[in-house]
Design a protein around this motif. Structure first.
Motif, mmCIF file in Angstrom:
data_model
loop_
_atom_site.group_PDB
_atom_site.id
_atom_site.type_symbol
_atom_site.label_atom_id
_atom_site.label_comp_id
_atom_site.label_asym_id
_atom_site.label_seq_id
_atom_site.Cartn_x
_atom_site.Cartn_y
_atom_site.Cartn_z
ATOM 1 N N LYS A 1 0.940 3.895 -9.930
ATOM 2 C CA LYS A 1 1.960 2.914 -9.573
ATOM 3 C C LYS A 1 3.059 2.832 -10.628
ATOM 4 C CE LYS A 1 -1.174 -0.126 -6.984
ATOM 5 N NZ LYS A 1 -1.829 -1.464 -6.950
ATOM 6 N N LYS A 2 2.693 3.018 -11.900
ATOM 7 C CA LYS A 2 3.619 2.706 -12.983
ATOM 8 C C LYS A 2 3.993 3.893 -13.862
ATOM 9 C CE LYS A 2 3.050 -1.097 -15.143
ATOM 10 N NZ LYS A 2 2.535 -2.174 -16.003
ATOM 11 N N ASP B 1 -4.692 -0.491 -1.387
ATOM 12 C CA ASP B 1 -3.908 0.742 -1.320
ATOM 13 C C ASP B 1 -4.593 1.800 -0.464
ATOM 14 O OD1 ASP B 1 -5.948 0.998 -3.164
ATOM 15 O OD2 ASP B 1 -4.793 2.231 -4.562
#
Length: 272
Positions: A16-17, A157
């Motif tokens: 995600k990051k 997710d």
């Protein structure tokens, strides 16, 4: 939280990051900095991340992991569109292995999602056991189906239920047939997957199923993902698509493994 579950949380956060700090992992997993250090060291040794001061980042673009996307976590929504027609063909072929009234276990992979749609269309009475919220939503309005959802911690997710809690329901059931999806198949490592946190529930499903069929499109062969699910000796048959090289088919058959090849979708749908 088990180590394998922490690994899954760390990798999801990284996807995600692109970068994750030690302090974030400590808070997320409720562990010490020393535990985080050991986890990051283990994941780095497997090529899933690169440690930096204060945390970790995704591997560099020239690393073996990044050059082979088969071993990188690919989000659920993106995987749904990969090899889509092959998954449809496999789902149609897989449905032919099912008998009316059986108890069927479906995992949370995207190929099992296609199979859920076919089962809904072709059968009047089945019991479906799954840890997939997505599969449950597809099947829930069929009047003749009994849908049993494992419960557990929802991994939003992946639209699936994971953790030890998800095994509690399954261990009290007996399934006729399980369809297991995979990220990789090899002689040495067996059936492997990219999601550590889902392996516990899938192993429990295997344990309580009489028969195990693996659904694997042609891109999954001779590939090893991060976590071993089961050995090939536990698998009755591997169902794949027509894109698999014939030499690979013969290699696995020569080693004693049953390979079922689904007809191409256009052939499946042709008249007569």
């Amino acid at each position: 939280m088990l180590a394998e579950e922490r690994y899954g949380e760390i990798l999801r956060l990284l996807q995600k990051k692109d970068v994750v700090r030690t302090s974030e992992i400590m808070k997320l997993c409720d562990v010490s900095s020393e535990t985080v250090r050991k986890d990051l060291t283990q994941l780095e040794s497997r090529g899933f991340l690169s440690r930096v001061h204060g945390g970790a980042v995704l591997p560099k673009s020239d690393s073996p992991l990044s050059s082979d996307q088969k071993n990188v976590y690919v989000p659920f929504q993106h995987r749904k569109n990969l090899n889509y027609r092959e998954k449809q063909a496999m789902a149609l072929a897989a449905a032919q292995l099912v008998t009316e009234g059986q108890v069927i276990a479906l995992d949370s992979g995207t190929s099992s999602g296609e199979l859920a749609k076919v089962l809904k269309e072709k059968f009047r009475r089945l019991t479906i056991v799954t840890n997939s919220l997505a599969n449950a939503c597809v099947l829930m309005d069929h009047p003749g189906f009994t849908v049993i959802v494992s419960g557990g911690v929802l991994a939003s997710d992946e639209q699936s239920f994971v953790s030890d809690l998800a095994t509690l329901v399954v261990e009290n059931l007996h399934m006729d047939l399980m369809f297991l999806t995979t990220c990789g198949i090899s002689f040495e490592s067996g059936v492997t997957d990219q999601r550590l946190d889902e392996v516990l529930i899938h192993r429990k499903m295997i344990e309580h199923s009489k028969r195990l069929i693996v659904l694997a499109d042609h891109t999954k062969f001779d590939t090893v993902s991060m976590c071993r699910v089961c050995g090939l000796e536990q698998v009755e048959a591997i169902l794949t698509d027509s894109g698999l090289d014939s030499q690979i088919v013969e290699k696995y058959r020569a080693a004693g493994h049953q390979i079922l090849v689904a007809p191409p979708l256009e052939q499946t749908h042709s008249p007569g």
